[in-house]
Design an enzyme around this catalytic site. Structure first.
Site, PDB file in Angstrom:
ATOM      1  N   ARG A  64      12.098  -1.768   5.957  1.00  0.00           N
ATOM      2  CA  ARG A  64      11.428  -1.368   5.399  1.00  0.00           C
ATOM      3  C   ARG A  64      12.171  -0.207   4.523  1.00  0.00           C
ATOM      4  O   ARG A  64      12.123   0.168   3.028  1.00  0.00           O
ATOM      5  CB  ARG A  64      10.154   0.105   5.967  1.00  0.00           C
ATOM      6  CG  ARG A  64       8.919  -0.777   5.635  1.00  0.00           C
ATOM      7  CD  ARG A  64       7.952   0.481   6.593  1.00  0.00           C
ATOM      8  NE  ARG A  64       6.926   0.256   5.503  1.00  0.00           N
ATOM      9  CZ  ARG A  64       5.633  -0.292   6.163  1.00  0.00           C
ATOM     10  NH1 ARG A  64       5.483  -1.241   6.731  1.00  0.00           N
ATOM     11  NH2 ARG A  64       4.993   0.074   4.863  1.00  0.00           N
ATOM     12  N   HIS A 108      -9.459   3.247  -3.348  1.00  0.00           N
ATOM     13  CA  HIS A 108     -10.188   2.786  -2.253  1.00  0.00           C
ATOM     14  C   HIS A 108     -11.133   2.771  -1.818  1.00  0.00           C
ATOM     15  O   HIS A 108     -12.272   3.314  -2.869  1.00  0.00           O
ATOM     16  CB  HIS A 108      -9.305   4.304  -1.444  1.00  0.00           C
ATOM     17  CG  HIS A 108      -9.780   3.853   0.490  1.00  0.00           C
ATOM     18  ND1 HIS A 108      -9.030   2.724   0.991  1.00  0.00           N
ATOM     19  CD2 HIS A 108     -10.781   4.482   1.273  1.00  0.00           C
ATOM     20  CE1 HIS A 108      -9.426   2.731   2.304  1.00  0.00           C
ATOM     21  NE2 HIS A 108     -10.692   3.983   2.483  1.00  0.00           N
ATOM     22  N   ASP A 140       0.346   9.797  -1.453  1.00  0.00           N
ATOM     23  CA  ASP A 140       1.951  10.650  -0.897  1.00  0.00           C
ATOM     24  C   ASP A 140       1.982   9.769  -0.385  1.00  0.00           C
ATOM     25  O   ASP A 140       1.522   8.430   0.185  1.00  0.00           O
ATOM     26  CB  ASP A 140       0.803  12.057  -0.806  1.00  0.00           C
ATOM     27  CG  ASP A 140      -0.070  12.184  -0.001  1.00  0.00           C
ATOM     28  OD1 ASP A 140      -0.226  11.087   1.487  1.00  0.00           O
ATOM     29  OD2 ASP A 140      -0.316  13.177   0.700  1.00  0.00           O
ATOM     30  N   ASP A 144      -3.699   6.772   2.386  1.00  0.00           N
ATOM     31  CA  ASP A 144      -4.772   6.569   2.137  1.00  0.00           C
ATOM     32  C   ASP A 144      -5.589   8.550   1.986  1.00  0.00           C
ATOM     33  O   ASP A 144      -6.393   9.276   1.851  1.00  0.00           O
ATOM     34  CB  ASP A 144      -6.184   6.618   1.872  1.00  0.00           C
ATOM     35  CG  ASP A 144      -5.960   4.446   2.309  1.00  0.00           C
ATOM     36  OD1 ASP A 144      -5.724   4.286   1.005  1.00  0.00           O
ATOM     37  OD2 ASP A 144      -6.461   4.692   3.320  1.00  0.00           O
TER      38      ASP A 144
END
Ligand code: GAR
Length: 200
Positions: A64, A108, A140, A144
């Protein structure tokens, strides 16, 4: 005009709305690149306009962290002032946050902090809330969880299913995104009236 990068994972109707807004020469931003974590349908909106695209699939990287660094590099190559996550269904990591923190926004389909995550519309229906909506917020390291920049409410109608409610939210989300991007890249701009939490 301000250089904006868009990240998406799906059909990209939010990206399409932003691209349509940029057709007005008075709109203060232009989309310089659209990226995805997959060969997403939404990339076609950019390709049709000759706007560069890239894909950065997680599976093509050893871990990742490497994926996150590759994503940061792909974005940085287009020197965006603002990065817009518009239906991008992956959490970005420290490399992207280091490079673009404070100028990376996400849209969102819920009134955050209510219903974070990948199933916001389904979760709102399951909770039986009478009102949900759309949120644009700074990204951040959390899910969400960054500071809210703008929100708009959408009523839940009797008989709504996930698809119908999500489509009504997306209609509002498209306007909210277009307005919020413009406000963010305009030096004297503020969040559009009626969309800040303090206006509600
Ligand atoms: C939008 O509703 C966006 O807020 C949501 O995916 C949809 C993308 O629509 N994102 C999330 O749920 C992220 N947690 P689109 O592909 O038609 O632009």
């Amino acid at each position: 005009r301000a250089r904006v990068a868009v990240l998406l994972s799906g059909t990209g109707s939010l990206c399409a709305a932003l691209l349509a807004a940029t057709d007005d020469p008075g709109y203060p931003a232009e989309v310089v690149v659209v990226g995805s974590d997959r060969e997403a349908d939404g990339l076609a909106h950019a390709r049709r306009r000759g706007i560069p695209t890239f894909t950065c699939p997680l599976a093509e990287h050893p871990d990742r962290g490497a994926w996150d660094r590759a994503l940061a590099g792909a974005l940085a190559g287009h020197d965006p002032e603002l990065v817009v996550s518009a239906g991008f269904m992956k959490l970005v990591g420290p490399a992207v946050l280091d490079a673009f923190g404070g100028r990376l926004i996400n849209t969102h389909p819920a009134l955050l902090p209510a219903f974070p995550g990948a199933h916001a519309v389904r979760d709102a229906l399951a909770a039986g809330v009478p009102v949900t909506g759309a949120t644009v917020h700074l990204v951040d390291a959390g899910l969400d969880s960054g500071p809210v920049l703008a929100q708009r409410e959408v009523a839940v109608h009797p008989g709504d299913d996930e698809a119908r409610l999500h489509e009504r939210i997306k209609q509002v989300e498209r306007e909210l995104l277009v307005e919020t991007v413009a406000a963010l890249v305009t030096p004297t701009g503020t969040a559009p009236r009626g969309t800040r939490k303090s206006d509600r």
